[in-house]
Design an enzyme around this catalytic site. Sequence first.
Site, mmCIF file in Angstrom:
data_model
loop_
_atom_site.group_PDB
_atom_site.id
_atom_site.type_symbol
_atom_site.label_atom_id
_atom_site.label_comp_id
_atom_site.label_asym_id
_atom_site.label_seq_id
_atom_site.Cartn_x
_atom_site.Cartn_y
_atom_site.Cartn_z
ATOM 1 C CG PHE A 107 -1.875 1.252 1.090
ATOM 2 C CD1 PHE A 107 -3.052 1.185 0.354
ATOM 3 C CD2 PHE A 107 -1.530 2.465 1.661
ATOM 4 C CE1 PHE A 107 -3.876 2.301 0.206
ATOM 5 C CE2 PHE A 107 -2.344 3.594 1.516
ATOM 6 C CZ PHE A 107 -3.516 3.504 0.788
ATOM 7 C CG ASP A 128 5.494 4.078 1.960
ATOM 8 O OD1 ASP A 128 5.435 4.823 2.957
ATOM 9 O OD2 ASP A 128 4.551 3.940 1.158
ATOM 10 C CE LYS A 176 -1.316 7.243 6.477
ATOM 11 N NZ LYS A 176 -0.970 6.092 5.657
HETATM 12 C C1 LIG Z 1 -1.117 6.165 4.146
HETATM 13 C C2 LIG Z 1 0.011 5.634 3.384
HETATM 14 C C3 LIG Z 1 0.390 6.208 2.153
HETATM 15 C C4 LIG Z 1 -0.401 7.311 1.477
HETATM 16 O O1 LIG Z 1 -0.497 8.457 2.235
HETATM 17 P P1 LIG Z 1 -1.644 9.534 1.863
HETATM 18 O O2 LIG Z 1 -1.310 10.702 2.740
HETATM 19 O O3 LIG Z 1 -2.968 8.907 2.190
HETATM 20 O O4 LIG Z 1 -1.510 9.843 0.423
HETATM 21 C C5 LIG Z 1 1.497 5.689 1.523
HETATM 22 N N1 LIG Z 1 2.188 4.670 2.055
HETATM 23 C C6 LIG Z 1 1.857 4.100 3.229
HETATM 24 C C7 LIG Z 1 2.669 2.982 3.773
HETATM 25 C C8 LIG Z 1 0.749 4.550 3.927
HETATM 26 O O5 LIG Z 1 0.390 3.971 5.068
#
Ligand SMILES: *Cc1c(COP(=O)(O)O)cnc(C)c1O
Length: 403
Positions: free
Chosen positions: A141, A226, A255
Amino acid sequence: MRSAEKLIESEHRLGAHNYKPLDVVLNRGEGVWLWDVDGNRYLDCLSAYSAVNQGHCHPKILDAMVTQAKQLTLTSRAFRNDQLALLYEDLAKLTGSHKILPMNSGAEAVESAVKAVRKWGYEVRGVPEDKAEIIVCSDNFHGRTLGIVGFSTDPTARQGFGPFAPGFKVVPFGDYDAFAAAVTDNTVAFLIEPIQGEAGVVIPPEDFFPRVRALCSERNITLILDEIQTGLGRTGKLLAEEHEGIEADVTLVGKALSGGFYPVSAVLSNSEVLGVLKPGEHGSTFGGNPLACAVARAALKALVEEGMIENAARQGDYFQERLKAIRANGVRNVRGRGLMLAVELHPEAGGARRYCEALKNRGLLAKDTHDHTIRIAPPLVITKDQVDWAADQFEAVLTGLDT
Ligand SMILES: *Cc1c(COP(=O)(O)O)cnc(C)c1O
């Protein structure tokens, strides 16, 4: 004040139905707590997917936001502002990164890294034009943009949204041999989450990341972690890579970088990769704005100076121990790192959603993921007493499931 029913009805009628939220209408938050419009209190065990690691409405982040909002909010990058350099300095000091690119949402950070690493592949590595390959993992994700859902393996995220951009290869998460077999001379990067969050808190085998790191170094492949969800204290370390004893070449954070006040993300890198971006080749109207920078600086400061990372490690271990001690037939597995926890249920248990509903009725908000897993990720300011209370609610609901 409008009733919860009326608000829900209006939302349903006017809004796109791309979410299926629990029917709780929240209007106040403080620390680990949330309140609904009827005054009921809930312990938040989602933290807005780890965007609120510092706890809801953290007073010092709020102060920084209000102060900066009165001073200057947005200039665009056409001019300089006096906050951006300070955020760079804080991030560099904290993470050791040499070059930083500020963006807004997490997905934008991912897209930015993909763009930069492709360019780096062509200009530095000498990959033939349009041949750059990026390896990603199944069940990943990384966000919701077209570029990103194009390399998702989740049919719900992809189906109906094509055609997608080429240049991505998918390998199973945690499978070193599959990764090694997928590498070619055109591989410029491996994009991966240290722990897969949306997939249900999936932790790779112990030797996976050290071996991946070694091969990436050997073949000059950029390792992009990520850490948008795993980073900034969630797993009991500043970055989850520390559990693996490795360092990424590019780290994505978002985040909790704003403590939930405002979307702020960043690409952190060694200078080579981001060094390829020249004026005009990439940008964002809001990226690096003074309000975002001031909020992010306060959010980082709170995280570090208030001991939240250590607390996540301590309370996370304790929470996991308490969850593992629950004797319930429906529970298949309890796992996690720090305060990134999951309870996986047996398929016969009837799906995680109804346990989240039952938890809600007991004053605890958690999120089901992939049908059979309850994800647990409270703000990092949670106390031992609050963990005990939360664990009691899980115990009641999970043992209730046997009857
Ligand atoms: C939430 C998330 C994203 C995307 O972030 P957004 O601010 O919703 O675009 C990307 N990678 C990971 C691992 C995430 O948990």
